[in-house]
Design an enzyme around this catalytic site. Structure first.
Site: not given
Length: 521
Positions: A64, A142, A352
């Protein structure tokens, strides 16, 4: 071509091991309580693998990296479909019709670098940070509603296959299909990705999805399973490969430009947030596991129910400070929202936030774009780039721990019961029992329009034709298992590509011969 290493007289050299030297006998499944249960913190192989993966690139995001973003507001409808939302969740941002919550959204491509074209075939990230009265909620997803894999232990392997070759630094179709040919669960996502759905026309006209399965919890601590979906109020548009190439020839920032200019002229993009609701359980009546991220929940059984609308109405003042440094995490949930035992979700929840601490720094939550919209007091101190001490008014500055007999921070009262799912089972490394890797992929192929199927086959053949024969054969077999016409068209396309390549090579040889004969002695 991928060169095979010489393993002559080296029988043990190809054994997969951890960096500690431990042989890995099962690299397909993380260790969970039962085949579909939650992962455990002592999952050394999973944590070592993902934590190393999180640190492979600095400071650009590992995935990303290419993105843009905007500020906006989320307006709750105060109900789910036609029902009171309170019977499913106590999350405050949803309860009152018309209640507004500030948001920041980051759109992105996934596999390519920070300055890559936005016309490349790639999933798009759709990450939303809600600044709620109970703190931040990050809904990280997404544009496509499914994923390539169902267990987070495979995520570093999958991304490595999508990234450039570590020797010649080029991305190749052979690397991608080498991995996929050995990962049948990816066929549903492959069918989406190589169709026009793999290249959204822009960020405003694409869907979003949480992909993972979450839970909602009500006032009684009761839970249901939830899937999140963003549906654009603008029409949905995708690009064929030729259309994408025509745009890329003139503008590789087209989606960023489109979003920025739309907001600047007051054409604010909007999406409705919809949820699918399922009772918490294994659901043996389904031919797949509802926690499997490679599957869609059938809409006729689990309809899309509208819960609110998001409007993006303000562009960032500074790209780096807001878009680049914004940090999301799937573990960032507020009261009334919970995790499920989805293996990908549990792995992402570690990955994350761990990545953000490494990429931005341990105090990334002190940055304005990441900080909640209320004053926060905690006992966390120091670390790189600290610029504020989280000391409450009246708090003893000597006490940065709890409990204490002095003037210190105290635990918040718990007014409503926790959700307490029962977990029991052997710790195992097993695949879920209902994989059904080909059913929904074949169904997806059959629901495409003719032009979508044509584009899908052309894109697959173009990327697969350069791979070694063993990869082509395995992929064709997988396509046949999805749908006979699907497999046959890919097989025929590869045969035609091989004949065309042979003809081109013969022509090149002939031209070289004629050139030599034309040369004077």
């Amino acid at each position: 071509m991928i060169e095979k290493p010489d393993t002559t007289n080296q029988p043990d050299q190809r054994t997969l091991r951890t960096r500690q030297g431990h042989p890995i006998s099962n690299n397909q499944n993380s260790r969970t309580v039962g085949a579909r249960g939650p992962a455990t913190l002592e999952n050394y192989q999973l944590i070592e693998k993902i934590s190393h993966f999180d640190r492979e690139r600095i400071p650009e995001r590992v995935v990303h990296a290419r993105g843009t973003g905007a500020h906006g507001v989320f307006e709750a409808y105060g109900k789910v479909g036609d029902e009171a939302i309170s019977q499913y969740t106590r999350a405050k941002l949803f309860q009152e019709a018309g209640k507004e919550t500030p948001v920041f959204v980051r759109f992105s491509t996934v596999g390519h670098g920070g300055h890559s074209p936005e016309t490349l075939r790639d999933p798009r990230g759709f990450a939303v940070k809600f600044y709620t009265e109970d703190g931040n909620w990050d809904l990280v997803g997404n544009n496509l509603k499914v994923f390539f894999i169902r267990d987070a232990v495979k995520f570093p392997d999958f991304i490595h296959s999508q990234k450039p070759d570590p020797v010649h630094n080029r991305q190749t179709g052979e690397r991608i299909f080498d991995f996929i040919s050995n990962t049948p669960e990816a066929m549903h996502m492959v069918t989406f990705l190589f169709s026009p759905w793999g290249i959204p026309a822009n960020y405003r006209q694409m869907q979003g999805s949480g992909v993972n399965t979450y839970k909602w919890v009500n006032d009684q601590g009761e839970a249901v399973l939830i899937k999140y979906h963003w549906e654009p109020l603008q029409e949905i548009r995708n690009l064929t490969q030729p259309e994408a190439e025509a745009i890329q020839a003139k503008n590789f920032n087209h989606a960023t430009q489109d979003l920025y200019e739309a907001i600047e002229r007051g054409d604010f993009p909007q999406w409705e947030l919809c949820v699918q609701i399922m009772s918490d359980g294994e659901h043996p009546e389904l031919d797949f596991d509802p926690l499997d991220d490679t599957k869609l929940w059938p809409e006729d059984q689990f309809p899309f129910l509208k819960v609110g609308k998001m409007t993006l109405n303000r562009n960032p003042a500074n790209y780096f400070a807001e878009v680049e440094q914004v940090a999301f995490g799937t573990g960032v949930l507020v009261d009334g929202l919970e995790f499920s035992d989805d293996k990908m979700l549990q792995g992402r929840t570690f990955s994350y936030s761990d990545t953000q601490r490494y990429r931005v720094g341990p105090n990334y939550l002190q940055l304005p774009i990441n900080a909640p919209r209320m004053q926060v007091f905690s006992n966390q101190r120091d670390g790189q780039m600290t610029y504020r001490v989280d000391t409450a008014p009246g708090q003893n500055p000597h006490v940065n721990y709890e409990p204490s007999n002095f003037d210190a921070l105290q635990e918040a009262p718990r007014a409503k019961p926790d959700h307490m799912p029962r977990v029991e089972g052997h710790l195992v490394r097993e695949t879920i029992s209902r994989t059904n890797d080909f059913g929904q992929a074949g169904e997806r192929y059959r629901t495409f329009e003719d032009w979508e199927r044509d584009d899908l086959i052309n894109n697959i053949v173009a990327n697969l034709s350069g791979a070694q024969q063993v990869i082509q054969d395995k992929m064709v077999d997988l396509f046949f298992q999805c749908d006979r016409d699907y497999g046959q068209r890919v097989q025929d396309g590869l045969a035609e590509a091989k004949m065309s390549m042979a003809a081109q090579q013969e022509e090149a040889v002939q031209q070289a011969q004629e050139s030599r004969e034309a040369q004077p002695y």
